[in-house]
Design a protein around this motif. Structure first.
Motif, short mmCIF file in Angstrom:
data_model
loop_
_atom_site.label_atom_id
_atom_site.label_comp_id
_atom_site.label_asym_id
_atom_site.label_seq_id
_atom_site.Cartn_x
_atom_site.Cartn_y
_atom_site.Cartn_z
N THR A 111 28.16 96.22 30.08
CA THR A 111 27.04 96.91 28.87
C THR A 111 27.61 96.39 27.59
O THR A 111 26.54 96.23 26.83
CB THR A 111 27.04 98.41 29.20
OG1 THR A 111 26.88 98.71 30.68
CG2 THR A 111 26.09 99.15 28.45
N VAL A 139 18.93 97.39 26.51
CA VAL A 139 17.50 97.42 26.14
C VAL A 139 17.09 98.65 25.22
O VAL A 139 16.55 98.61 24.16
CB VAL A 139 16.48 97.62 27.26
CG1 VAL A 139 15.06 98.03 27.07
CG2 VAL A 139 16.71 96.43 28.17
N GLU A 187 26.62 92.83 26.74
CA GLU A 187 25.27 92.66 26.61
C GLU A 187 24.84 93.22 25.23
O GLU A 187 23.82 92.82 24.51
CB GLU A 187 24.41 93.10 27.74
CG GLU A 187 24.63 92.47 29.10
CD GLU A 187 24.40 90.77 28.94
OE1 GLU A 187 23.30 90.51 28.33
OE2 GLU A 187 25.19 90.10 29.48
N TYR A 243 18.92 105.46 35.99
CA TYR A 243 19.61 104.78 34.57
C TYR A 243 20.49 103.88 35.36
O TYR A 243 21.64 104.12 36.05
CB TYR A 243 20.32 105.69 33.99
CG TYR A 243 21.21 105.18 32.67
CD1 TYR A 243 20.42 104.53 31.57
CD2 TYR A 243 22.72 105.05 32.73
CE1 TYR A 243 20.93 104.02 30.36
CE2 TYR A 243 23.25 104.50 31.56
CZ TYR A 243 22.39 103.94 30.53
OH TYR A 243 22.97 103.42 29.58
N ASN A 244 20.65 102.64 34.83
CA ASN A 244 21.59 101.66 35.09
C ASN A 244 21.97 101.19 33.84
O ASN A 244 21.43 100.57 33.18
CB ASN A 244 21.15 100.48 35.72
CG ASN A 244 21.77 99.24 36.26
OD1 ASN A 244 22.37 98.63 35.24
ND2 ASN A 244 21.75 99.06 37.26
N LYS A 245 23.42 101.45 33.56
CA LYS A 245 24.09 100.92 32.72
C LYS A 245 23.69 99.55 31.81
O LYS A 245 23.20 99.34 30.52
CB LYS A 245 25.42 101.21 32.40
CG LYS A 245 26.19 102.53 32.71
CD LYS A 245 27.67 102.68 33.10
CE LYS A 245 28.39 101.64 31.80
NZ LYS A 245 29.79 102.26 31.93
N THR A 246 23.78 98.55 32.53
CA THR A 246 23.96 97.12 32.36
C THR A 246 22.25 96.57 32.10
O THR A 246 22.30 95.99 31.25
CB THR A 246 24.71 96.16 33.27
OG1 THR A 246 24.10 96.45 34.25
CG2 THR A 246 26.15 96.53 33.10
N GLU A 247 21.60 97.34 32.88
CA GLU A 247 20.00 97.10 32.83
C GLU A 247 19.52 97.77 31.36
O GLU A 247 18.63 97.22 30.61
CB GLU A 247 19.32 97.39 34.01
CG GLU A 247 18.11 97.07 34.02
CD GLU A 247 17.12 97.60 35.22
OE1 GLU A 247 16.02 97.38 34.93
OE2 GLU A 247 17.65 97.99 36.00
N HIS A 248 19.68 99.11 31.25
CA HIS A 248 19.09 99.94 30.27
C HIS A 248 19.79 100.21 29.16
O HIS A 248 19.04 100.15 28.12
CB HIS A 248 18.79 101.19 31.22
CG HIS A 248 17.83 101.34 32.27
ND1 HIS A 248 18.08 101.78 33.54
CD2 HIS A 248 16.54 101.19 32.15
CE1 HIS A 248 17.26 101.65 34.31
NE2 HIS A 248 16.26 101.19 33.68
#
Length: 149
Positions: free
Chosen positions: A12, A119, A15, A111-116
């Motif tokens: 996370t 963003v 990113e 909630y997905n740490k690396t996805e959301h």
């Protein structure tokens, strides 16, 4: 151009550095490269300020977690933020880490740490995060100065 390696807690944070911090620092003559530091056990080492803590700079931007956003989630996130002087202070223990608080506020799988996380951070913007997070702001200012010097 000066180059700096930024040690990250996990994917996370990597990113976040790539999407938010590195482009900003490039404008100041600093090339930032994220790097995950692993513990001798092979796991990640926790950082002082997590990206999830910084996300509490503007809880309204959690609306980008479309699978779980509603008025109840909004109120839970506002209540968490209201307990602390700054978003940076939310990271006070492993059991109550910002990511765990976010996961508890949203429905399972919402909630997905690396996805959301990245963003939401981009939606909040670096200027807002810096305004609400004085330690983070001071750190970014030091990085900017390396390129401006």
């Amino acid at each position: 151009m000066n180059r700096v390696c930024i040690v990250c807690e996990g994917a996370t944070e990597v990113e976040f550095v790539k999407g938010c911090l590195a482009p900003h620092l490039m404008d100041h003559g600093v090339s930032a490269c994220p790097f995950i530091l692993r513990a001798p056990s092979g796991g990640h080492r926790g950082g002082r300020v997590s990206v999830e803590g910084l996300l509490f700079s503007d809880v309204e931007q959690f609306q980008y977690v479309l699978d779980g956003w509603d008025a109840g989630v909004r109120q839970r996130l506002i209540a968490i933020r209201a307990q602390f002087p700054t978003p940076e202070d939310i990271n006070n223990s492993r059991e109550t880490a910002p990511s765990r608080r976010i996961l508890a506020a949203l429905p399972d799988g919402g909630y997905n740490k690396t996805e959301h996380g990245p963003v939401i951070a981009e939606a909040i913007g670096l200027a807002t995060i810096r305004r609400h997070c004085p330690q983070f702001d001071a750190w970014v200012a030091r990085l900017e100065a390396w390129g401006n010097g």
